[in-house]
Motif scaffolding. Structure first.
Motif, short mmCIF file in Angstrom:
data_model
loop_
_atom_site.label_atom_id
_atom_site.label_comp_id
_atom_site.label_asym_id
_atom_site.label_seq_id
_atom_site.Cartn_x
_atom_site.Cartn_y
_atom_site.Cartn_z
N GLN A 1 0.85 -1.20 0.00
CA GLN A 1 0.00 0.00 0.00
C GLN A 1 0.88 1.25 0.00
OE1 GLN A 1 -2.44 0.65 3.49
NE2 GLN A 1 -4.11 1.49 2.24
N GLU B 1 0.11 7.48 -0.44
CA GLU B 1 -1.05 8.22 -0.93
C GLU B 1 -2.34 7.45 -0.71
OE1 GLU B 1 1.70 7.66 -2.53
OE2 GLU B 1 2.61 9.67 -2.72
N THR B 2 -2.29 6.14 -0.96
CA THR B 2 -3.47 5.30 -0.76
C THR B 2 -3.88 5.26 0.70
OG1 THR B 2 -2.80 3.92 -2.64
CG2 THR B 2 -4.44 3.01 -1.12
N VAL C 1 -3.29 7.55 3.03
CA VAL C 1 -3.86 8.85 3.43
C VAL C 1 -5.28 8.99 2.91
CG1 VAL C 1 -3.66 11.34 3.07
CG2 VAL C 1 -1.62 10.00 3.62
N HIS C 2 -5.50 8.60 1.66
CA HIS C 2 -6.85 8.69 1.09
C HIS C 2 -7.82 7.80 1.86
CE1 HIS C 2 -9.91 9.29 -1.98
NE2 HIS C 2 -10.10 7.97 -2.00
N GLU C 3 -7.37 6.65 2.29
CA GLU C 3 -8.23 5.71 3.01
C GLU C 3 -8.65 6.26 4.37
OE1 GLU C 3 -7.70 1.37 5.23
OE2 GLU C 3 -6.45 1.86 3.47
N HIS C 4 -7.72 6.93 5.05
CA HIS C 4 -8.00 7.41 6.41
C HIS C 4 -8.41 8.88 6.46
CE1 HIS C 4 -6.72 3.72 8.32
NE2 HIS C 4 -5.56 3.75 7.66
N ALA C 5 -8.52 9.55 5.32
CA ALA C 5 -8.84 10.98 5.30
C ALA C 5 -10.13 11.31 6.04
CB ALA C 5 -8.90 11.48 3.86
N ARG D 1 -10.20 13.86 9.25
CA ARG D 1 -10.98 15.09 9.16
C ARG D 1 -12.00 15.17 10.30
NH1 ARG D 1 -12.87 14.21 4.48
NH2 ARG D 1 -10.96 14.97 3.49
N ARG E 1 4.96 5.86 5.01
CA ARG E 1 3.51 5.83 5.20
C ARG E 1 3.13 6.50 6.53
NH1 ARG E 1 4.10 0.67 2.64
NH2 ARG E 1 4.41 -0.36 4.66
N ALA F 1 -0.77 14.44 6.95
CA ALA F 1 -2.16 14.63 6.54
C ALA F 1 -3.02 15.05 7.73
CB ALA F 1 -2.70 13.35 5.93
N GLU G 1 -5.28 18.50 8.15
CA GLU G 1 -6.71 18.47 8.49
C GLU G 1 -6.99 19.30 9.75
OE1 GLU G 1 -9.09 17.48 6.75
OE2 GLU G 1 -8.07 16.26 5.23
#
Length: 275
Positions: free
Chosen positions: A1, A4-5, A7-11, A15, A59, A66, A70
């Motif tokens: 993984q 970027e993947t 971060v996108h998964e846990h965004a 937030r 990662r 990230a 947020e």
């Protein structure tokens, strides 16, 4: 993984946690510790150990960066917290944070970092079973430091603090889950377990030196300000002195003239006697 993947998964979780922190600090209320949110946030930060490999380290760093972004976004939209995220677009986490565990030699970290008993934490408080696997997260922002605890139910609390200035720092209700702020340059001791504390801020020696330097600078500024005022008043004083001198001279001149006129004028009796 990839990072970027991840971060996108846990965004969404990052937030939601950032928004809960902003709401708590702005209202001074208990941190909204939604069990599902708290668990998801813990799983995200304890998913792997940064020391496992270079890829794991990248990662972990991406996830923490990230989260800082947020938090800055959430704080920027709340007036009570906006100063903490000032100018975050240029650098969300410009200041490093010095942290001591149980009063031992400190280490310097940046961005967001985790504190707890688990080996996946950036600061591991091993040897104290009262410390949770993930006790709290420390986030360095442009305008201060935020310590957030979604998990312990009141186990994280300030035991001692020495402020760097006179500004008040927002804090949520300490009854249960808490978010609190620390000024850059402030020294704060936070209890995270029955036998464990973390100290955030500069060394005592540095703090004392900085206070002396600030006091000396304030004294110098006061002296300079008084000198400027005296320099501005000097021409006016000289002008008043000259004006006073001229008035005195003119008065003397008129007085002498009256004396001479009086000496030239004689009464009729004096004129008859002279004749």
């Amino acid at each position: 993984q990839t990072a970027e993947t991840l971060v996108h998964e846990h965004a969404p979780v990052l937030r939601a946690a950032a928004e809960a922190m902003a709401e708590s600090l702005s209202a001074g209320t208990q941190l909204n510790a939604n069990p599902a949110l708290a668990e998801a946030l813990r799983e995200a930060f304890l998913a792997e150990n940064a020391a496992a490999s270079d890829a794991a380290e990248q990662r972990c760093l991406a996830l923490r960066k990230a989260f800082v972004v947020e938090v800055c976004k959430a704080f920027a939209g709340v007036p009570e917290c906006a100063a903490l995220a000032a100018c975050w677009e240029f650098d969300p986490s410009p200041e490093k944070v010095r942290l001591e565990l149980r009063g031992t030699a400190g280490r310097t970290l940046r961005g967001a970092f985790t504190v707890g008993r688990a080996p996946e934490c950036d600061v591991q408080a091993f040897g104290d079973c009262t410390v949770l696997p993930l006790q709290c997260i420390v986030v360095s922002l442009p305008g201060g430091i935020v310590v957030v605890d979604f998990w312990s139910g009141g186990g994280t609390h300030v035991t001692w603090r020495r402020p760097s200035g006179e500004l008040a720092s927002p804090v949520s209700s300490p009854a249960q889950h808490i978010a609190l702020t620390v000024e850059h340059g402030e020294r704060v001791v936070i209890s995270i377990g029955s036998r464990t504390t973390i100290t955030i801020g500069p060394k005592d020696r540095w703090w004392a030196t900085s206070r002396r330097t600030a006091a000396a600078a304030a004294l110098k500024a006061d002296i300079v300000a008084k000198a400027k005022v005296a320099a501005m008043d000097a021409p006016r004083a000289r002008s008043r002195s000259r004006s006073s001198g001229k008035s005195t001279s003119m008065g003397s001149l008129f007085s002498d003239e009256r004396s001479r006129s009086s000496s030239r004028c004689h009464s009729p009796a004096q004129m008859q006697t002279a004749a």
